[in-house]
Design a protein around this motif. Structure first.
Motif, PDB file in Angstrom:
ATOM      1  N   SER A  30      -2.785   2.307   0.159  1.00  0.00           N
ATOM      2  CA  SER A  30      -2.159   2.013  -1.141  1.00  0.00           C
ATOM      3  C   SER A  30      -0.648   1.866  -0.985  1.00  0.00           C
ATOM      4  O   SER A  30      -0.021   1.020  -1.638  1.00  0.00           O
ATOM      5  CB  SER A  30      -2.485   3.105  -2.162  1.00  0.00           C
ATOM      6  OG  SER A  30      -1.909   4.345  -1.798  1.00  0.00           O
ATOM      7  N   LEU A  31      -0.063   2.672  -0.108  1.00  0.00           N
ATOM      8  CA  LEU A  31       1.369   2.559   0.157  1.00  0.00           C
ATOM      9  C   LEU A  31       1.702   1.191   0.735  1.00  0.00           C
ATOM     10  O   LEU A  31       2.630   0.508   0.289  1.00  0.00           O
ATOM     11  CB  LEU A  31       1.812   3.664   1.120  1.00  0.00           C
ATOM     12  CG  LEU A  31       3.239   3.587   1.668  1.00  0.00           C
ATOM     13  CD1 LEU A  31       4.247   3.711   0.537  1.00  0.00           C
ATOM     14  CD2 LEU A  31       3.481   4.666   2.723  1.00  0.00           C
ATOM     15  N   SER A  32       0.924   0.772   1.719  1.00  0.00           N
ATOM     16  CA  SER A  32       1.209  -0.498   2.375  1.00  0.00           C
ATOM     17  C   SER A  32       0.921  -1.694   1.466  1.00  0.00           C
ATOM     18  O   SER A  32       1.693  -2.663   1.438  1.00  0.00           O
ATOM     19  CB  SER A  32       0.416  -0.615   3.678  1.00  0.00           C
ATOM     20  OG  SER A  32      -0.961  -0.410   3.446  1.00  0.00           O
ATOM     21  N   SER A  33      -0.167  -1.633   0.698  1.00  0.00           N
ATOM     22  CA  SER A  33      -0.469  -2.758  -0.201  1.00  0.00           C
ATOM     23  C   SER A  33       0.554  -2.847  -1.331  1.00  0.00           C
ATOM     24  O   SER A  33       0.903  -3.946  -1.782  1.00  0.00           O
ATOM     25  CB  SER A  33      -1.880  -2.625  -0.774  1.00  0.00           C
ATOM     26  OG  SER A  33      -2.007  -1.440  -1.537  1.00  0.00           O
ATOM     27  N   ALA A  34       1.054  -1.692  -1.788  1.00  0.00           N
ATOM     28  CA  ALA A  34       2.097  -1.701  -2.828  1.00  0.00           C
ATOM     29  C   ALA A  34       3.417  -2.238  -2.295  1.00  0.00           C
ATOM     30  O   ALA A  34       4.257  -2.706  -3.060  1.00  0.00           O
ATOM     31  CB  ALA A  34       2.298  -0.288  -3.387  1.00  0.00           C
ATOM     32  N   MET A  35       3.614  -2.188  -0.996  1.00  0.00           N
ATOM     33  CA  MET A  35       4.797  -2.773  -0.387  1.00  0.00           C
ATOM     34  C   MET A  35       4.735  -4.297  -0.441  1.00  0.00           C
ATOM     35  O   MET A  35       5.769  -4.979  -0.577  1.00  0.00           O
ATOM     36  CB  MET A  35       4.926  -2.339   1.076  1.00  0.00           C
ATOM     37  CG  MET A  35       5.332  -0.897   1.273  1.00  0.00           C
ATOM     38  SD  MET A  35       5.019  -0.330   2.971  1.00  0.00           S
ATOM     39  CE  MET A  35       5.615  -1.705   3.929  1.00  0.00           C
ATOM     40  N   GLY A 158       5.511   2.637  -2.653  1.00  0.00           N
ATOM     41  CA  GLY A 158       5.393   1.362  -1.958  1.00  0.00           C
ATOM     42  C   GLY A 158       6.363   0.275  -2.383  1.00  0.00           C
ATOM     43  O   GLY A 158       7.017  -0.347  -1.528  1.00  0.00           O
ATOM     44  N   PRO A 159       6.494  -0.003  -3.700  1.00  0.00           N
ATOM     45  CA  PRO A 159       7.396  -1.090  -4.098  1.00  0.00           C
ATOM     46  C   PRO A 159       8.840  -0.878  -3.656  1.00  0.00           C
ATOM     47  O   PRO A 159       9.528  -1.838  -3.280  1.00  0.00           O
ATOM     48  CB  PRO A 159       7.284  -1.077  -5.634  1.00  0.00           C
ATOM     49  CG  PRO A 159       5.935  -0.503  -5.909  1.00  0.00           C
ATOM     50  CD  PRO A 159       5.718   0.523  -4.833  1.00  0.00           C
ATOM     51  N   LEU A 160       9.326   0.370  -3.675  1.00  0.00           N
ATOM     52  CA  LEU A 160      10.696   0.642  -3.253  1.00  0.00           C
ATOM     53  C   LEU A 160      10.875   0.340  -1.765  1.00  0.00           C
ATOM     54  O   LEU A 160      11.866  -0.270  -1.347  1.00  0.00           O
ATOM     55  CB  LEU A 160      11.050   2.109  -3.544  1.00  0.00           C
ATOM     56  CG  LEU A 160      10.963   2.548  -5.013  1.00  0.00           C
ATOM     57  CD1 LEU A 160      11.218   4.045  -5.139  1.00  0.00           C
ATOM     58  CD2 LEU A 160      11.968   1.767  -5.848  1.00  0.00           C
ATOM     59  N   ILE A 165      12.065  -3.643   2.972  1.00  0.00           N
ATOM     60  CA  ILE A 165      11.474  -4.404   4.075  1.00  0.00           C
ATOM     61  C   ILE A 165      11.638  -5.901   3.854  1.00  0.00           C
ATOM     62  O   ILE A 165      11.921  -6.663   4.788  1.00  0.00           O
ATOM     63  CB  ILE A 165       9.987  -4.026   4.242  1.00  0.00           C
ATOM     64  CG1 ILE A 165       9.872  -2.615   4.821  1.00  0.00           C
ATOM     65  CG2 ILE A 165       9.256  -5.022   5.136  1.00  0.00           C
ATOM     66  CD1 ILE A 165       8.456  -2.139   5.014  1.00  0.00           C
ATOM     67  N   TYR A 166      11.471  -6.348   2.594  1.00  0.00           N
ATOM     68  CA  TYR A 166      11.582  -7.788   2.318  1.00  0.00           C
ATOM     69  C   TYR A 166      12.971  -8.313   2.665  1.00  0.00           C
ATOM     70  O   TYR A 166      13.110  -9.433   3.167  1.00  0.00           O
ATOM     71  CB  TYR A 166      11.271  -8.057   0.844  1.00  0.00           C
ATOM     72  CG  TYR A 166      11.269  -9.535   0.518  1.00  0.00           C
ATOM     73  CD1 TYR A 166      10.184 -10.325   0.873  1.00  0.00           C
ATOM     74  CD2 TYR A 166      12.348 -10.134  -0.115  1.00  0.00           C
ATOM     75  CE1 TYR A 166      10.183 -11.675   0.606  1.00  0.00           C
ATOM     76  CE2 TYR A 166      12.366 -11.489  -0.390  1.00  0.00           C
ATOM     77  CZ  TYR A 166      11.263 -12.255  -0.033  1.00  0.00           C
ATOM     78  OH  TYR A 166      11.268 -13.602  -0.297  1.00  0.00           O
ATOM     79  N   LEU A 172       7.033  -7.530   8.421  1.00  0.00           N
ATOM     80  CA  LEU A 172       6.802  -6.141   8.818  1.00  0.00           C
ATOM     81  C   LEU A 172       5.874  -5.413   7.841  1.00  0.00           C
ATOM     82  O   LEU A 172       5.162  -4.490   8.229  1.00  0.00           O
ATOM     83  CB  LEU A 172       8.138  -5.394   8.905  1.00  0.00           C
ATOM     84  CG  LEU A 172       9.029  -5.736  10.101  1.00  0.00           C
ATOM     85  CD1 LEU A 172      10.338  -4.973  10.025  1.00  0.00           C
ATOM     86  CD2 LEU A 172       8.301  -5.413  11.409  1.00  0.00           C
ATOM     87  N   ALA A 173       5.890  -5.832   6.565  1.00  0.00           N
ATOM     88  CA  ALA A 173       5.008  -5.201   5.582  1.00  0.00           C
ATOM     89  C   ALA A 173       3.544  -5.463   5.929  1.00  0.00           C
ATOM     90  O   ALA A 173       2.694  -4.566   5.843  1.00  0.00           O
ATOM     91  CB  ALA A 173       5.320  -5.712   4.179  1.00  0.00           C
ATOM     92  N   PHE A 174       3.225  -6.697   6.331  1.00  0.00           N
ATOM     93  CA  PHE A 174       1.858  -7.014   6.741  1.00  0.00           C
ATOM     94  C   PHE A 174       1.495  -6.271   8.021  1.00  0.00           C
ATOM     95  O   PHE A 174       0.360  -5.796   8.176  1.00  0.00           O
ATOM     96  CB  PHE A 174       1.709  -8.525   6.940  1.00  0.00           C
ATOM     97  CG  PHE A 174       1.918  -9.329   5.698  1.00  0.00           C
ATOM     98  CD1 PHE A 174       0.944  -9.384   4.711  1.00  0.00           C
ATOM     99  CD2 PHE A 174       3.098 -10.023   5.493  1.00  0.00           C
ATOM    100  CE1 PHE A 174       1.136 -10.130   3.555  1.00  0.00           C
ATOM    101  CE2 PHE A 174       3.305 -10.763   4.342  1.00  0.00           C
ATOM    102  CZ  PHE A 174       2.324 -10.819   3.375  1.00  0.00           C
ATOM    103  N   LEU A 175       2.453  -6.165   8.928  1.00  0.00           N
ATOM    104  CA  LEU A 175       2.209  -5.452  10.180  1.00  0.00           C
ATOM    105  C   LEU A 175       1.953  -3.970   9.920  1.00  0.00           C
ATOM    106  O   LEU A 175       1.026  -3.376  10.496  1.00  0.00           O
ATOM    107  CB  LEU A 175       3.412  -5.631  11.113  1.00  0.00           C
ATOM    108  CG  LEU A 175       3.242  -5.151  12.556  1.00  0.00           C
ATOM    109  CD1 LEU A 175       2.104  -5.892  13.238  1.00  0.00           C
ATOM    110  CD2 LEU A 175       4.544  -5.347  13.329  1.00  0.00           C
TER     111      LEU A 175
END
Length: 407
Positions: A30-35, A158-160, A165-166, A172-175
């Motif tokens: 959930s952390l990574s998908s929210a990123m 995640g969004p923060l 990262i963006y 890197l978010a996908f990685l």
């Protein structure tokens, strides 16, 4: 004297290890998908060079395809052992995310996005069916609440992290998501027990329809249809609410961010507690009551133009989400035959994909022609009818599927 360490230990011991493995995995994923979610449209349009219309088509493909894939996936989960299917589903998602990190064309990204959707469609019903196989019925609602709490933690943070990262390197978010999914897969292989292959039972009541017949699926189809008002409401809050608030509030972006943050914090702090505090109440009343909570929130979204009032509505939204959706998932575990749990969770869960595929477009037509107040009034009316209908349906099923209370 109260010993907090002993209390925590006792709480951990009260649930089987499968719950804590799932919590670990849900928190990571959930952390990574929210990123990824906040910048996906920007990433596709800026980094891959796609037009906005093509980007929206690709993003809209996943929920449409998941409707079909989920139904097929439900049957797969009931024909094979749950654990291998969970491992395959997580691996598909991990490979897809790894590919997205290096995808340099819209076609490649679209195919990988669909592969990720296929993995999610496979994982959700099989993981819920596995939970129903291994968790006591009396603990089911609180188990789902714990998993949702883990999801809320990731959704809040995640969004923060994603914004940072963006600005550095979006790939890197996908990685990171791929690594999270691989870790989750290892945890499932290492710590989650395998369950027996779901078997059709011969000890069935004489009036119970045979497995595989249409009658056997009627309860799942009924729950799916009766859940549509809730997912339709969420589909509007995730899309058209933004346009409505833009027309009614001067600082709508800040208000939207605040609404999301307040909801995330409230869910994190109170979802599990709300489920525990209400566990001795009738689930039918809790589920129908959650529809009424959403009804009031929908009316508030339609007519309130004050940021503090909208923020206060988040309390009611969190109460409805906590006591209603978790109890509905727990009810599905009670009505589903052991040999059909995967299909039951697949069928009942498709209401989210149906609403998210059609709801935003249909809602936008109402919004453009009649305004946001009319849109959310219509949604509120549908929720009110839904509360009455699901209350009547669940009342008719109470004797056939009695509740087991936790504690």
């Amino acid at each position: 004297m109260h010993n907090p360490i002993r209390s925590i230990h006792r709480f951990i011991q009260s649930y089987p290890p499968v719950i804590w493995v799932r919590l670990f995995g849900e928190l990571l994923t959930s952390l990574s998908s929210a990123m990824i979610a906040p910048f996906l449209v920007l990433y596709l349009s800026e980094k891959i060079g796609s037009s906005i219309s093509m980007t929206m088509i690709v993003i809209g493909l996943q929920p449409l395809s998941e409707i079909v894939i989920t139904i097929v996936a439900g049957g797969i989960t009931d024909r094979f052992r749950r654990k291998p299917v969970m491992v395959i589903a997580l691996s598909l998602q991990a490979v897809a995310m790894l590919g997205m990190a290096w995808a340099d064309s819209m076609l490649a990204f679209a195919l990988l996005y669909l592969l990720n959707g296929a993995g999610r469609s496979l994982f959700i019903p099989v993981s819920r069916a596995h939970l129903a196989d291994t968790i006591a019925s009396a603990q089911m609602a609180s188990a789902f609440a714990l998993l949702n709490t883990a999801h809320s933690i990731g959704a809040a943070i995640g969004p923060l992290v994603g914004v940072i990262i963006y600005q550095f390197d979006p790939a890197l978010a996908f990685l990171f998501t791929a690594i999270s999914l691989f870790l989750y897969t290892i945890a499932v292989l290492w710590k989650i027990p395998n369950t027996e292959l779901p078997q059709h039972t011969d000890t069935v009541a004489a009036d119970q329809p045979a497995t595989g017949s249409f009658q056997a699926y009627r309860p799942a189809l009924a729950i799916m249809m009766l859940s549509l008002p809730v997912s339709l409401f969420y589909a509007q809050t995730e899309t058209n609410l933004q346009l409505h608030l833009k027309n009614t509030l001067p600082n709508y972006l800040q208000t939207l961010a605040l609404l999301i943050s307040v909801k995330g914090i409230l869910l994190l702090c109170f979802e599990f507690l709300l489920v525990k505090w209400t566990q001795h109440l009738n689930p039918r009343l809790l589920i129908a009551g959650s529809y009424l909570c959403f009804f009031v929130v929908a009316l508030g979204y339609g007519f309130l133009d004050s940021a503090p009032a909208l923020i206060a509505l988040q309390v009611l939204l969190v109460i409805g989400e906590s006591i209603g959706i978790t109890q509905l998932l727990a009810f599905v575990t009670r009505i589903s035959p052991v040999s059909m749990r995967g299909r039951y969770f697949a069928i009942t869960g498709t209401h989210w994909d149906i609403s998210r595929s059609l709801g935003p477009y249909l809602g936008s037509l109402v919004l453009l022609h009649f305004g946001g107040a009319m849109l959310f009034t219509i949604v509120a009316a549908i929720l009110l009818v839904g509360a009455w209908t699901i209350n009547a349906y669940l009342r008719s099923k109470e004797k056939a599927f009695p509740l087991e209370q936790e504690g």
